[in-house]
Scaffold this active site. Sequence first.
Site, mmCIF file in Angstrom:
data_model
loop_
_atom_site.group_PDB
_atom_site.id
_atom_site.type_symbol
_atom_site.label_atom_id
_atom_site.label_comp_id
_atom_site.label_asym_id
_atom_site.label_seq_id
_atom_site.Cartn_x
_atom_site.Cartn_y
_atom_site.Cartn_z
ATOM 1 N N HIS A 12 -91.278 -35.099 -8.824
ATOM 2 C CA HIS A 12 -90.709 -34.079 -7.933
ATOM 3 C C HIS A 12 -91.759 -33.621 -6.923
ATOM 4 C CE1 HIS A 12 -86.789 -33.418 -9.702
ATOM 5 N NE2 HIS A 12 -87.278 -33.122 -10.890
ATOM 6 N N GLU B 118 -84.150 -35.762 -8.050
ATOM 7 C CA GLU B 118 -84.263 -36.211 -9.438
ATOM 8 C C GLU B 118 -84.550 -37.704 -9.520
ATOM 9 O OE1 GLU B 118 -84.291 -35.347 -13.604
ATOM 10 O OE2 GLU B 118 -84.450 -34.145 -11.779
ATOM 11 N N HIS C 112 -92.767 -36.486 -14.895
ATOM 12 C CA HIS C 112 -91.473 -36.132 -14.312
ATOM 13 C C HIS C 112 -91.661 -35.122 -13.183
ATOM 14 C CE1 HIS C 112 -87.047 -35.349 -14.610
ATOM 15 N NE2 HIS C 112 -87.421 -34.178 -14.123
ATOM 16 N N GLU C 113 -92.362 -34.030 -13.483
ATOM 17 C CA GLU C 113 -92.546 -32.993 -12.468
ATOM 18 C C GLU C 113 -93.453 -33.469 -11.336
ATOM 19 O OE1 GLU C 113 -90.502 -30.752 -12.622
ATOM 20 O OE2 GLU C 113 -89.920 -30.865 -14.732
#
Length: 503
Positions: free
Chosen positions: A270, A296, A266-267
């Site tokens: 980003h 996001e 997820h990160e």
Amino acid sequence: MSEATFERLVAHARETALLTSISGLVEWDEQTYLPRAGADYRAEQSAYLAGLVHRRNTAPEVGDWLAELRDSPLAADPASEAGCVIRQLSHRYERQTRLPAELVEAIARTSSQAQHAWVAARKADDFESFRPWLEKTLKLQREQAAAFGFERSPYDALLEEYEPGETAESVGAVLSGLREELAPLVRQIVESGVNAPSDLVCREFAVQQQEAFGKAAAAAIGFDFEAGRLDVTAHPFCGAAGPRDVRLTTRYQANDFGDGFFSILHEAGHGMYEQGLQADWFGLPPGEAISLGIHESQSRMWENLVGRSRGFWTRFFPQLSEAFPAAMAGVDPDAWWFAVNEAKPSLIRTESDEATYNLHIIVRFELERAMIEGDLEPADLPAAWNEAYANTVGVTPPSDANGVLQDVHWSAGLFGYFPTYALGNLYAAQFFDQAEADLGDLEPAFAEGEFATLLGWLRERIHSVGQRLSAADLVQKVTGKPLSHEPLMRRLRAKFGPLYGFG
């Protein structure tokens, strides 16, 4: 003359970006390595930097430069780099000059202190110890909304910081439509009687090996560790301390592989967006993310649409088995894929699945909107939270630590932030559909460990755009359609229907 003025504006903005990046690095350190006893002085450091940045952003000469440039030929094309700079900095200047410097500093100081109070309160399962800080934070956020100004709801003024152009009403309508289709799907899953082999991800996975495996996977999908790093924190996040300095954080649990691993993906999503922005425009609108919802979309795409795909695990299952031979002994690849795609109502947002995640966001959006609009006071928040979770998510928190205290956002003063998570899921599904329409089925590529094609498509269509387009215009340009919840719902039905024996 306008060219010289534009250069002065850009030079000023670049110097301000240096201060902003230092502030970001200070915040990263606060969330990772800061000794607890240093919290009070860190709050003063954060407030001081926030004050400096605010004074530079609202300096009278900035207003003079922008007034000269707004009607110049440089601003004629709002989607050009110069037009983007002038348009976006004018909007920011107009908003920032409405905020008193003392309010900006008070928000920064309180945010730093409140986050430390939140960490202690969650650990002790003690909402009452955190409530005074939430009340102070809420008061400051209401003051900020009033200073910004609004037509209908004070929430609109705060939402504008994160998702420009959206309002409480427009977001409420989008989330209401999503709820109407998502809630019945979740009920079907619950009523199916089928259970995923979730125990497979809850075996003993040594933290050191989790970190190594997670970093290898992040590098494989495209995160550049020469221009970034990965550290540990209580609440995972990604921050950019410079155009070639992107900080990822995660947390690990020895008996929950998914918590750390999918946070890393997820990160990393980003982080790859940050690494894909135009470095020569760092700190200026052409080199900044369009909105938090678009940001996001990148994290959720790599976490879910890639990281939970069959193709991804076709590639990584052998490596996983090699890294954790004891935990993975006798595990079937199909069973593992079902385990990492389990769907069921749960307490913790960051640990929730694709199917139920947006229900968590709906709860937070409705509660924080009610607080900002004065319909809900912090003293009544725990009870309101528990009732909303029972009605919307289908579970009742046994404690505030697993309920109202689970997220850092309100302690950080991030009111208006939560709905961008749901918007990100919608953007991600619609972008991914278009990527496959342009590139073909991506599953075979993932199975071969080939992720560069998708990343290249994202770099060209989304990352490199910066803020030259609004989020709504970007979606329309990339996909040819306005934002819709249908692509996400199609994907959720296509995945979870077969897994749970319906559809």
